[in-house]
Design a protein around this motif. Sequence first.
Motif, PDB file in Angstrom:
ATOM      1  N   ALA A  80      89.384  58.774  20.195  1.00  0.00           N
ATOM      2  CA  ALA A  80      90.662  59.262  20.621  1.00  0.00           C
ATOM      3  C   ALA A  80      91.377  60.358  20.127  1.00  0.00           C
ATOM      4  N   THR A  81      91.711  61.316  20.841  1.00  0.00           N
ATOM      5  CA  THR A  81      92.377  62.648  20.528  1.00  0.00           C
ATOM      6  C   THR A  81      93.801  62.699  20.755  1.00  0.00           C
ATOM      7  N   SER A  82      94.300  62.024  21.883  1.00  0.00           N
ATOM      8  CA  SER A  82      95.705  61.866  21.773  1.00  0.00           C
ATOM      9  C   SER A  82      96.013  60.719  22.879  1.00  0.00           C
ATOM     10  N   LEU A  83      97.422  60.419  22.756  1.00  0.00           N
ATOM     11  CA  LEU A  83      98.128  59.274  23.337  1.00  0.00           C
ATOM     12  C   LEU A  83      99.376  59.773  24.030  1.00  0.00           C
ATOM     13  N   GLU A  84      99.342  59.581  25.122  1.00  0.00           N
ATOM     14  CA  GLU A  84     100.470  60.060  25.952  1.00  0.00           C
ATOM     15  C   GLU A  84     101.152  59.163  26.898  1.00  0.00           C
ATOM     16  N   GLU A  85     102.382  58.869  26.995  1.00  0.00           N
ATOM     17  CA  GLU A  85     103.111  58.325  27.846  1.00  0.00           C
ATOM     18  C   GLU A  85     102.908  58.652  29.321  1.00  0.00           C
ATOM     19  N   ILE A  86     102.639  57.884  30.174  1.00  0.00           N
ATOM     20  CA  ILE A  86     102.569  58.328  31.813  1.00  0.00           C
ATOM     21  C   ILE A  86     103.317  57.419  32.540  1.00  0.00           C
ATOM     22  N   GLU A  87     103.365  57.695  33.772  1.00  0.00           N
ATOM     23  CA  GLU A  87     104.177  56.624  34.519  1.00  0.00           C
ATOM     24  C   GLU A  87     103.183  55.387  34.743  1.00  0.00           C
ATOM     25  N   GLY A  88     103.789  54.291  34.203  1.00  0.00           N
ATOM     26  CA  GLY A  88     103.228  52.922  34.343  1.00  0.00           C
ATOM     27  C   GLY A  88     102.366  52.609  33.154  1.00  0.00           C
ATOM     28  N   GLY A  89     102.474  53.617  32.247  1.00  0.00           N
ATOM     29  CA  GLY A  89     101.373  53.291  31.070  1.00  0.00           C
ATOM     30  C   GLY A  89     101.340  54.464  29.943  1.00  0.00           C
ATOM     31  N   PHE A  90      99.866  54.509  29.906  1.00  0.00           N
ATOM     32  CA  PHE A  90      99.606  55.698  28.599  1.00  0.00           C
ATOM     33  C   PHE A  90      98.274  56.246  29.333  1.00  0.00           C
ATOM     34  N   GLU A  91      97.997  57.552  28.752  1.00  0.00           N
ATOM     35  CA  GLU A  91      96.738  58.045  29.131  1.00  0.00           C
ATOM     36  C   GLU A  91      96.210  58.431  27.730  1.00  0.00           C
ATOM     37  N   VAL A  92      95.100  58.266  27.373  1.00  0.00           N
ATOM     38  CA  VAL A  92      94.303  58.296  26.148  1.00  0.00           C
ATOM     39  C   VAL A  92      93.282  59.319  26.454  1.00  0.00           C
ATOM     40  N   ALA A  93      93.394  60.421  25.780  1.00  0.00           N
ATOM     41  CA  ALA A  93      92.298  61.554  25.781  1.00  0.00           C
ATOM     42  C   ALA A  93      91.127  61.259  24.714  1.00  0.00           C
ATOM     43  N   LEU A  94      89.704  61.581  25.264  1.00  0.00           N
ATOM     44  CA  LEU A  94      88.735  61.186  24.307  1.00  0.00           C
ATOM     45  C   LEU A  94      88.039  62.534  23.864  1.00  0.00           C
ATOM     46  N   MET A  95      87.469  62.637  22.781  1.00  0.00           N
ATOM     47  CA  MET A  95      86.693  63.870  22.247  1.00  0.00           C
ATOM     48  C   MET A  95      85.632  64.285  23.176  1.00  0.00           C
ATOM     49  N   GLY A  96      85.215  63.352  23.850  1.00  0.00           N
ATOM     50  CA  GLY A  96      84.103  63.483  24.950  1.00  0.00           C
ATOM     51  C   GLY A  96      84.655  64.302  26.100  1.00  0.00           C
ATOM     52  N   GLY A  97      86.102  64.302  26.472  1.00  0.00           N
ATOM     53  CA  GLY A  97      86.539  65.014  27.361  1.00  0.00           C
ATOM     54  C   GLY A  97      87.272  64.075  28.436  1.00  0.00           C
ATOM     55  N   GLU A  98      86.916  62.633  28.399  1.00  0.00           N
ATOM     56  CA  GLU A  98      87.518  61.954  29.432  1.00  0.00           C
ATOM     57  C   GLU A  98      88.999  61.542  29.271  1.00  0.00           C
ATOM     58  N   LYS A  99      89.795  61.220  30.374  1.00  0.00           N
ATOM     59  CA  LYS A  99      91.141  60.823  29.875  1.00  0.00           C
ATOM     60  C   LYS A  99      91.088  59.547  30.700  1.00  0.00           C
ATOM     61  N   LEU A 100      91.659  58.365  29.990  1.00  0.00           N
ATOM     62  CA  LEU A 100      91.616  57.158  30.553  1.00  0.00           C
ATOM     63  C   LEU A 100      93.165  56.766  30.685  1.00  0.00           C
ATOM     64  N   LYS A 101      93.456  55.923  31.519  1.00  0.00           N
ATOM     65  CA  LYS A 101      94.606  55.315  31.614  1.00  0.00           C
ATOM     66  C   LYS A 101      94.795  53.898  31.420  1.00  0.00           C
ATOM     67  N   SER A 102      95.774  53.436  30.970  1.00  0.00           N
ATOM     68  CA  SER A 102      95.710  52.108  30.503  1.00  0.00           C
ATOM     69  C   SER A 102      97.360  51.659  30.637  1.00  0.00           C
ATOM     70  N   LYS A 103      97.590  50.386  30.856  1.00  0.00           N
ATOM     71  CA  LYS A 103      99.128  49.699  30.836  1.00  0.00           C
ATOM     72  C   LYS A 103      99.409  49.552  29.383  1.00  0.00           C
ATOM     73  N   THR A 104      98.536  49.141  28.435  1.00  0.00           N
ATOM     74  CA  THR A 104      99.066  48.895  27.305  1.00  0.00           C
ATOM     75  C   THR A 104      97.759  49.601  26.238  1.00  0.00           C
ATOM     76  N   VAL A 105      98.082  49.810  25.019  1.00  0.00           N
ATOM     77  CA  VAL A 105      96.947  50.309  24.138  1.00  0.00           C
ATOM     78  C   VAL A 105      97.447  49.663  22.872  1.00  0.00           C
ATOM     79  N   ILE A 106      96.066  49.201  22.082  1.00  0.00           N
ATOM     80  CA  ILE A 106      96.356  48.609  20.796  1.00  0.00           C
ATOM     81  C   ILE A 106      95.371  49.650  19.954  1.00  0.00           C
ATOM     82  N   VAL A 107      96.458  50.168  18.897  1.00  0.00           N
ATOM     83  CA  VAL A 107      95.905  51.222  18.047  1.00  0.00           C
ATOM     84  C   VAL A 107      95.326  50.458  16.615  1.00  0.00           C
ATOM     85  N   ALA A 108      94.050  50.347  16.563  1.00  0.00           N
ATOM     86  CA  ALA A 108      93.392  49.795  15.401  1.00  0.00           C
ATOM     87  C   ALA A 108      92.393  51.050  15.007  1.00  0.00           C
TER      88      ALA A 108
END
Length: 305
Positions: A80-108
């Motif tokens: 994961a390279t970034s974590l941003e708040e978006i409408e209805g949840g969060f966007e997690v950007a990955l080093m591989g280029g993908e951008k994932l959306k999720s309602k919740t995130v657990i940072v471990a």
Amino acid sequence: MENVIILGTGIAGCTAAIYAARANLAPLVISGEQDGGQLTLTKEVENFPGFPDGVDGTKLVQDSKAQAEKFGAKFKVDIATSLEEIEGGFEVALMGGEKLKSKTVIVATGASARWLGIPSEEKFKGRGVTTCATCDGAFFKDKEVIVVGGGDSAMEEALFLTKFCTKITVVHRRDELRASKVMQDKAKNHEKINFIWDSVVDEVYGEKVVEGAKLKNVKTNDIVDFKCDGIFVAIGHIPNTKFLEGKMDLDDHGYLKADKFMHTNLKGVFAAGDVQDTRFRQAISAAGSGCMAAMEAEKYLSEIE
Ligand code: NAP
């Protein structure tokens, strides 16, 4: 959009994955830099309940991962390279280029080994300077090495290295160890382990590989030349939160701030394991916090839906 994205596949992330998967949330788990976390660098875990004869660290996380997969968790190798708040949840950007959306995130995302930070250390990384006896110890068969640090990690590294090395010298910056009594006693009573107190590594030297170190006594400033073939740095860890800087509340040392229910400053983002633990940093406490974070994520999801 995912229900839960878990960042990190250490024991905290895997435990969160087991709980979230068993709650039918089909969590997506992102490996991070060190797939399996710090336990993969530990040969023998002797204090995890249920294993009277100890358990191999890598096996413990691999089995936990398999357990989570059995209940529907999905695992992905990326960082994961970034974590941003978006409408209805969060966007997690990955080093591989993908951008994932999720309602919740657990940072471990855990913590990584701390280095000494001297220029000569950089030059000899992988040529005699290392932070992992489990990974590199076998390269030092019949050699003499230094272990830097006075905590449990340093004692563990020193004891592990007795399998290979002829002599291990623990160099500690104070005259008292931080390690637990049982680890101190084991190390102090081992015939191959010696101690140099009140001293730090001032410089590492050698032609192509490590041939020795200049050790500075921090009380007298005297420098002594110490011949050795390897230097194992075991001076603690730095939390993996760089990608969260400026976006989430971190403490002065970079640890992710979380309350006793593992909630962070962002509603819907939870923390687990060493990334938020400045005090215990144990496999079992990391696993426990992973369980708590997943249960809180589930509760949060049921509240917003
Ligand atoms: P730690 O307890 O924070 O100890 C770090 C050691 O490195 C301290 O002795 C510290 O000196 C020294 N140090 C820090 N920065 C330094 C620098 N720049 N130069 C020289 N020395 C420096 O870290 P740890 O040993 O990695 O242990 C972390 C946690 O994991 C602890 O809670 C420990 O109990 C646990 N752990 C448990 C086990 C086990 O039970 N088998 C094994 C490994 C770790 P000072 O003492 O002067 O601060």
